[in-house]
Scaffold this motif. Structure first.
Motif, short mmCIF file in Angstrom:
data_model
loop_
_atom_site.label_atom_id
_atom_site.label_comp_id
_atom_site.label_asym_id
_atom_site.label_seq_id
_atom_site.Cartn_x
_atom_site.Cartn_y
_atom_site.Cartn_z
N CYS A 112 0.85 -1.20 0.00
CA CYS A 112 0.00 0.00 0.00
C CYS A 112 0.88 1.24 0.00
O CYS A 112 1.91 1.28 0.68
CB CYS A 112 -0.91 0.03 1.23
SG CYS A 112 -2.03 -1.38 1.35
N ASN A 116 -2.19 6.14 1.88
CA ASN A 116 -3.27 5.28 2.33
C ASN A 116 -2.92 4.54 3.61
O ASN A 116 -3.79 4.26 4.44
CB ASN A 116 -3.66 4.30 1.22
CG ASN A 116 -4.54 4.95 0.16
OD1 ASN A 116 -5.67 5.34 0.45
ND2 ASN A 116 -4.03 5.08 -1.05
N SER A 132 -10.30 -3.58 -2.79
CA SER A 132 -9.00 -3.09 -2.33
C SER A 132 -8.91 -3.13 -0.82
O SER A 132 -9.90 -2.91 -0.12
CB SER A 132 -8.78 -1.65 -2.80
OG SER A 132 -7.60 -1.10 -2.24
N LYS A 135 -6.85 1.32 -0.63
CA LYS A 135 -7.35 2.64 -0.99
C LYS A 135 -8.54 3.03 -0.12
O LYS A 135 -9.65 2.55 -0.29
CB LYS A 135 -7.75 2.67 -2.47
CG LYS A 135 -7.98 4.07 -3.01
CD LYS A 135 -8.19 4.04 -4.52
CE LYS A 135 -8.36 5.44 -5.07
NZ LYS A 135 -8.56 5.41 -6.54
#
Length: 265
Positions: A112, A116, A132, A135
């Motif tokens: 990631c 985020n 996801s 996000k």
């Protein structure tokens, strides 16, 4: 007669004691009532701590520490401050954000990007885009700089309401030693969770590239942690402070001599 007189004196003594106790109780009640109707009701209504007094560095379940130039010194933040070099600012004329590498690089290699990661760390009730686990599209948090409850909603304009602040601003670090770091070390500095906090967009814009001498959070309950975090970052990346900056940090830490440096935990 002697017996009656002794009993009379005992009765009078008990009566005086009872009146003394009653007087103390009445005075206590008068004091409490008076206090309540002057300042007391406001003291009860107002929280003693405005917002969070600290922000974590890592969530060990899914975040990994970023390798700094050297470990953060363990112990007193005031003592760590005394170990930082004191110098003037270097020129800012050649500062460029690209000197710190790709913005929001996945520095801890957990899959990631850093922005985020910090949103997920600092927000509560966060939601992600479909399919996801990285996000973040929404969440709420008790914002540390203002002490207010703030909501994050991803969007072309709404995202700016919550920004990820570099506790030690990159432009400030450039003028205080970061020029001497390698590009990899600067990229780590820009993406180190120790140096990043989700913040109110307006407060972050107001701070700009300021140091402790020019800007401190309006939420006074957070200032000790904030200054300790700046000291920890500067120690970890071999950055220096100016004399006005050091003086401002000392004034904050004078109110919390127990404050420790901030570690990745």
């Amino acid at each position: 007669m002697t017996i009656h007189w002794s009993a009379y004196r005992r009765a009078r003594r008990r009566s005086r004691q009872a009146w003394a106790v009653l007087s103390v109780l009445i005075l206590g009640i008068v004091f409490v009532v008076g206090w309540f109707f002057t300042a007391g009701q406001f003291a009860i209504a107002e929280p003693r701590v405005n917002g969070p007094s600290e922000v974590p560095v890592l969530d060990p379940d899914w975040m990994k520490p970023v390798v700094p130039v050297q470990p953060v010194p363990v112990g007193s933040a005031a003592r760590a401050l005394e170990q930082l070099p004191v110098k003037g600012r270097a020129p800012k004329t050649d500062y460029d954000r690209s000197a710190f590498g790709q913005a929001w690089f996945d520095a801890d290699h957990n899959g990631c990007d850093t922005r985020n990661d910090i949103l997920r760390r600092d927000l509560t009730g966060e939601l992600f885009t479909e399919g996801s686990e990285c996000k973040v599209i929404s969440g709420d948090f008790h914002e540390p700089y203002t002490g207010s409850m703030v909501s994050f909603r991803r969007g072309s304009e709404s995202s700016m309401a919550v920004q990820i602040d570099h506790v030690v601003a990159l432009a400030d670090s450039w003028q205080k030693g970061a020029q001497q770091l390698t590009k990899q070390q600067r990229q780590n500095l820009a993406n180190d969770p120790l140096n990043l906090i989700a913040a109110d967009g307006s407060a972050n814009q107001e701070k700009g590239a300021g140091d402790a001498a020019t800007w401190l959070p309006g939420n006074k309950a957070f200032r000790c942690h904030y200054v300790a975090r700046q000291i920890s970052v500067k120690a970890a990346y071999r950055l220096w402070v100016t004399q006005p900056e050091k003086d401002a940090m000392k004034r904050v830490l004078d109110s919390c001599p127990w404050q420790q440096t901030i570690m990745a935990k």
